[in-house]
Design a protein around this motif. Structure first.
Motif, short mmCIF file in Angstrom:
data_model
loop_
_atom_site.label_atom_id
_atom_site.label_comp_id
_atom_site.label_asym_id
_atom_site.label_seq_id
_atom_site.Cartn_x
_atom_site.Cartn_y
_atom_site.Cartn_z
N TYR A 18 5.32 7.03 -12.35
CA TYR A 18 6.07 6.48 -13.47
C TYR A 18 7.25 5.67 -12.93
CZ TYR A 18 3.27 9.48 -16.39
OH TYR A 18 2.20 10.05 -17.02
N TYR A 19 7.41 4.46 -13.47
CA TYR A 19 8.47 3.56 -13.04
C TYR A 19 9.36 3.18 -14.22
CZ TYR A 19 5.49 2.67 -8.93
OH TYR A 19 4.73 2.80 -7.80
N TRP A 29 14.70 -8.94 -12.57
CA TRP A 29 14.30 -7.65 -13.10
C TRP A 29 13.99 -6.72 -11.94
CZ3 TRP A 29 10.54 -9.21 -17.64
CH2 TRP A 29 11.29 -9.93 -18.58
N THR A 30 14.31 -5.44 -12.10
CA THR A 30 14.13 -4.52 -10.99
C THR A 30 13.51 -3.21 -11.47
OG1 THR A 30 16.49 -3.99 -11.27
CG2 THR A 30 15.89 -5.37 -9.39
N PHE A 31 12.74 -2.61 -10.55
CA PHE A 31 12.06 -1.36 -10.80
C PHE A 31 12.76 -0.21 -10.08
CE2 PHE A 31 8.14 -2.84 -12.75
CZ PHE A 31 8.01 -4.14 -12.30
N GLY A 32 12.59 0.99 -10.62
CA GLY A 32 12.93 2.18 -9.88
C GLY A 32 11.89 2.43 -8.80
N GLN A 33 12.13 3.42 -7.95
CA GLN A 33 11.24 3.67 -6.82
C GLN A 33 9.92 4.29 -7.23
OE1 GLN A 33 14.23 5.20 -7.56
NE2 GLN A 33 15.08 6.01 -5.64
N GLY A 34 9.90 4.86 -8.43
CA GLY A 34 8.69 5.53 -8.91
C GLY A 34 8.81 7.03 -8.77
N THR A 35 8.25 7.75 -9.74
CA THR A 35 8.19 9.21 -9.72
C THR A 35 6.73 9.64 -9.83
OG1 THR A 35 10.37 9.51 -10.72
CG2 THR A 35 8.78 11.32 -10.95
N LYS A 36 6.28 10.37 -8.84
CA LYS A 36 4.89 10.81 -8.82
C LYS A 36 4.75 12.13 -9.56
CE LYS A 36 0.94 11.49 -5.71
NZ LYS A 36 0.48 11.45 -4.30
N VAL A 37 3.99 12.11 -10.63
CA VAL A 37 3.72 13.31 -11.42
C VAL A 37 2.36 13.87 -11.02
CG1 VAL A 37 3.32 14.21 -13.73
CG2 VAL A 37 5.19 12.59 -13.33
N GLU A 38 2.35 15.12 -10.65
CA GLU A 38 1.10 15.77 -10.27
C GLU A 38 1.04 17.15 -10.90
OE1 GLU A 38 1.17 15.92 -6.01
OE2 GLU A 38 2.84 17.34 -5.95
N ILE A 39 -0.16 17.68 -10.98
CA ILE A 39 -0.36 18.99 -11.59
C ILE A 39 -0.26 20.06 -10.51
CG2 ILE A 39 -1.90 20.46 -12.95
CD1 ILE A 39 -0.81 17.94 -14.40
N LYS A 40 0.49 21.11 -10.81
CA LYS A 40 0.64 22.21 -9.87
C LYS A 40 -0.69 22.93 -9.66
CE LYS A 40 5.43 23.62 -10.65
NZ LYS A 40 6.28 24.65 -11.26
N PRO A 62 0.82 -1.22 0.00
CA PRO A 62 0.00 0.00 0.00
C PRO A 62 0.85 1.27 0.00
CG PRO A 62 -0.90 -1.60 1.53
CD PRO A 62 0.40 -2.16 1.05
N GLY A 63 0.63 2.12 -1.00
CA GLY A 63 1.35 3.38 -1.09
C GLY A 63 2.81 3.25 -1.47
N ARG A 64 3.22 2.06 -1.89
CA ARG A 64 4.63 1.83 -2.21
C ARG A 64 4.83 1.51 -3.68
NH1 ARG A 64 7.36 0.57 2.55
NH2 ARG A 64 9.24 0.98 1.30
N GLY A 65 6.06 1.19 -4.04
CA GLY A 65 6.40 0.92 -5.43
C GLY A 65 6.20 -0.55 -5.80
N LEU A 66 6.66 -0.88 -6.99
CA LEU A 66 6.49 -2.22 -7.55
C LEU A 66 7.69 -3.10 -7.18
CD1 LEU A 66 5.33 -1.02 -11.06
CD2 LEU A 66 3.87 -1.97 -9.26
N GLN A 67 7.39 -4.34 -6.84
CA GLN A 67 8.45 -5.28 -6.46
C GLN A 67 8.26 -6.58 -7.22
OE1 GLN A 67 8.39 -6.94 -2.47
NE2 GLN A 67 10.59 -7.37 -2.53
#
Lengths: 118, 113
Positions: free
Chosen positions: B91-92, B102-113, A41-46
């Motif tokens: 976005y990952y 295989w590995t993912f980045g932590q993610g980037t949250k895109v939001e509108i100002k 929840p609220g976290r990234g993909l693993q």
């Protein structure tokens, strides 16, 4: 149309077990490696686990190795994830994902929620 | 395992303005077959992830051409030329070179100002 539909999630106590299923349609299931990916929840993909096309090779991330088992039934176009000795930190949405054979995931299921709590 | 590091982790953008997300890998993503298996996924609120870009710069069918991917080796970028409201989400980046982990980045949250 490719469809991946997960089921089997729910609330389970710590130490308990659960079996997830992923029903595939719209493509020749036996021709694709399949993966499980989870998202707390609220976290990234693993990345969790992979099974190759013929089921001859499986792999698990360290945090679930020895507790989770991935399998497939190509006659039923279904992917499974048997989860045991569940921990609170396993609480996540579990996604079934198709491996496109070229280093990527091209289709995702809608996910099934697993909650591990007493 | 290969570590994927994204920046920024949060990206407030103005509608119609460009946006850029960086993704760096701890090892080269050039596969022995010569390909670089770097992917970008978009996850809109409440939805499953959806692939936007594969092999660094190839857009998936149906992905608007305002999305573009670039980079090589260990350094990659996703750009949105003009952000629209429907682009809000996380976005990952993900590497598919180093099988089977295989590995993912932590993610980037895109939001509108």
């Amino acid at each position: 149309e490719v469809q991946l539909v997960e089921s089997g999630g729910g609330l389970v106590q710590p130490g308990g077990s659960l079996r997830l299923s992923c029903s595939a349609s719209g493509f020749t299931f036996s021709r694709y490696a399949m993966h499980w990916v989870r998202q707390a929840p609220g976290r990234g993909l693993q990345y969790i686990s992979v099974i190759t096309r013929n089921g001859g090779f499986t792999y698990y991330t360290d945090s679930v190795r020895g507790r989770f088992t991935i399998s497939r039934d190509d006659s039923k176009n279904t992917l499974f994830l048997q989860m045991s000795s569940l921990r609170p930190e396993d609480t996540s949405v579990y996604f079934c994902v198709r491996d496109d054979g070229a280093g990527s995931y091209d289709f995702w299921g809608q996910g099934t929620m697993v909650t591990v709590s007493s | 395992d290969v570590v994927m590091t994204q920046s920024p982790l949060s990206l407030p953008v103005t509608l119609g303005q460009p946006a850029s997300i960086s993704c760096r890998s701890s090892q080269s993503l050039v596969h022995s077959d010569g390909n670089t298996y770097l992917n970008w996924f978009q996850q809109r609120p409440g939805q499953s992830p959806r692939r936007l870009i594969y092999k660094v710069s190839n857009r998936d069918s149906g992905v608007p051409d305002r999305f573009s991917g670039s980079g090589s080796g260990t350094d990659f970028t996703l750009k949105i030329s003009r952000v629209e409201a429907e682009d809000v989400g996380v976005y990952y980046c993900m590497q598919g070179t180093h099988w089977p982990t295989w590995t993912f980045g932590q993610g980037t949250k895109v939001e509108i100002k």
